[in-house]
Motif scaffolding. Sequence first.
Motif, short mmCIF file in Angstrom:
data_model
loop_
_atom_site.label_atom_id
_atom_site.label_comp_id
_atom_site.label_asym_id
_atom_site.label_seq_id
_atom_site.Cartn_x
_atom_site.Cartn_y
_atom_site.Cartn_z
N LYS A 162 0.78 -1.30 0.03
CA LYS A 162 -0.21 0.09 0.12
C LYS A 162 0.66 1.22 0.08
N ALA A 163 0.71 2.12 -0.86
CA ALA A 163 1.39 3.46 -1.28
C ALA A 163 2.95 3.18 -1.10
N GLY A 164 3.50 2.13 -1.67
CA GLY A 164 4.94 1.85 -1.67
C GLY A 164 5.39 1.16 -0.56
N ARG A 165 4.59 0.74 0.52
CA ARG A 165 5.08 0.04 1.77
C ARG A 165 4.30 -1.22 1.86
N VAL A 166 4.76 -2.11 2.58
CA VAL A 166 4.39 -3.52 3.09
C VAL A 166 3.32 -3.09 4.24
N ASP A 167 2.01 -3.43 4.23
CA ASP A 167 1.27 -3.43 5.02
C ASP A 167 1.26 -4.70 6.14
N ILE A 168 2.37 -4.65 6.88
CA ILE A 168 2.23 -5.91 7.71
C ILE A 168 1.40 -6.12 8.49
N ALA A 169 0.49 -5.21 9.16
CA ALA A 169 -0.52 -5.49 10.05
C ALA A 169 -1.54 -5.95 9.32
N ALA A 170 -1.83 -5.89 8.07
CA ALA A 170 -2.83 -6.44 7.18
C ALA A 170 -2.48 -8.03 7.00
N MET A 171 -1.32 -8.28 6.96
CA MET A 171 -0.53 -9.70 6.78
C MET A 171 -0.69 -10.55 7.98
N GLN A 172 -0.81 -9.91 9.19
CA GLN A 172 -1.18 -10.74 10.69
C GLN A 172 0.09 -11.77 10.98
N PRO A 173 1.18 -11.29 10.86
CA PRO A 173 2.50 -12.26 11.12
C PRO A 173 2.35 -12.63 12.64
N LEU A 174 2.57 -14.04 12.74
CA LEU A 174 2.59 -14.58 14.24
C LEU A 174 4.02 -14.37 14.65
N GLU A 181 2.22 -19.86 24.05
CA GLU A 181 1.86 -18.48 23.75
C GLU A 181 2.26 -18.09 22.31
N TYR A 182 1.36 -17.40 21.75
CA TYR A 182 1.80 -16.76 20.53
C TYR A 182 1.28 -15.13 20.49
N ALA A 183 1.39 -14.48 19.65
CA ALA A 183 0.93 -13.26 19.41
C ALA A 183 0.57 -12.92 17.93
N THR A 184 -0.21 -12.03 17.51
CA THR A 184 -0.44 -11.66 16.16
C THR A 184 -0.12 -10.10 16.10
N ILE A 185 0.75 -9.86 15.36
CA ILE A 185 1.15 -8.52 14.90
C ILE A 185 -0.12 -7.57 14.10
N ASP A 186 -0.75 -7.04 15.08
CA ASP A 186 -1.97 -6.27 13.98
C ASP A 186 -2.18 -4.79 14.66
N ASP A 187 -1.16 -4.41 15.68
CA ASP A 187 -1.55 -3.15 16.21
C ASP A 187 -0.01 -2.40 15.98
N ILE A 188 0.18 -1.55 14.91
CA ILE A 188 1.40 -1.01 14.65
C ILE A 188 1.40 0.68 14.95
N TRP A 189 2.57 1.05 15.48
CA TRP A 189 2.54 2.42 15.66
C TRP A 189 4.04 3.12 15.50
N ARG A 190 4.12 4.11 14.98
CA ARG A 190 5.56 4.53 14.47
C ARG A 190 6.13 5.56 15.66
N MET A 191 7.41 5.44 15.53
CA MET A 191 8.10 6.21 16.52
C MET A 191 9.52 6.61 15.86
N ARG A 192 10.07 7.64 15.42
CA ARG A 192 11.14 8.27 14.87
C ARG A 192 12.27 8.33 15.77
N ARG A 193 13.67 7.81 15.04
CA ARG A 193 14.61 8.17 15.97
C ARG A 193 14.94 9.77 16.10
N PRO A 194 15.58 10.08 17.12
CA PRO A 194 15.67 11.40 17.24
C PRO A 194 16.65 12.29 16.42
N ASP A 195 17.67 11.30 15.76
CA ASP A 195 18.86 11.90 14.79
C ASP A 195 18.31 12.17 13.61
#
Length: 195
Positions: A162-174, A181-195
């Motif tokens: 999507k828009a030139g990026r992989v939509d990893i949340a839509a893939m729902q990787p394990l 116990e396992y987890a599903t990656i579906d909640d993604i947020w961004r944080m930029r490095r300060p440099d």
Amino acid sequence: MFYETKAGSGLALDPFKAIVVPRPIGWISTLSASGHANLAPYSFFNAFAGPPEYVAFGSGGMKHTLANIEATGEFVVNLATYPLREAMNATSTHQQGDEFELAGLEKAPCHLVKPPRVAASPAALECRHFHTVPLPQDNGQVDDWLVIGRVVAVHIDDQFIKAGRVDIAAMQPLARLGYAEYATIDDIWRMRRPD
């Protein structure tokens, strides 16, 4: 709590795998020297460099996957996802035979390596064997290996770009946690490095 790893934790279950989390699952397909397909999940797996890209996984015991890689020099890492969780789990057994067939999975051809990939997986990494490192126990006996591969090609299902990026949340990787116990990656947020 503090414990030396040689002595053990004293807990009912070893907490090590519950602390180093989440771990991506390397769902690895190989071919034997005689051409028999093998597919198995490895929770000691990750990416370690790029570019060029390298991945590695830990094999406890000389399993079919490791023997096949040593014999042929090739493997594929398939993305294990929530929709494929039952099939991934089915391939973790120690049964004889083609795990693709045992799990009801269709094979798809690769371009640069001979092992097939999981057709239903939204992403796969074609790899060539780089090096295997023995991981000795205190007594010097080796029953664990670190297998390193160089990624030579990548497959991504176009519906997840999507828009030139992989939509990893839509893939729902394990991701593997501790215990069962396992987890599903579906909640993604961004944080930029300060440099």
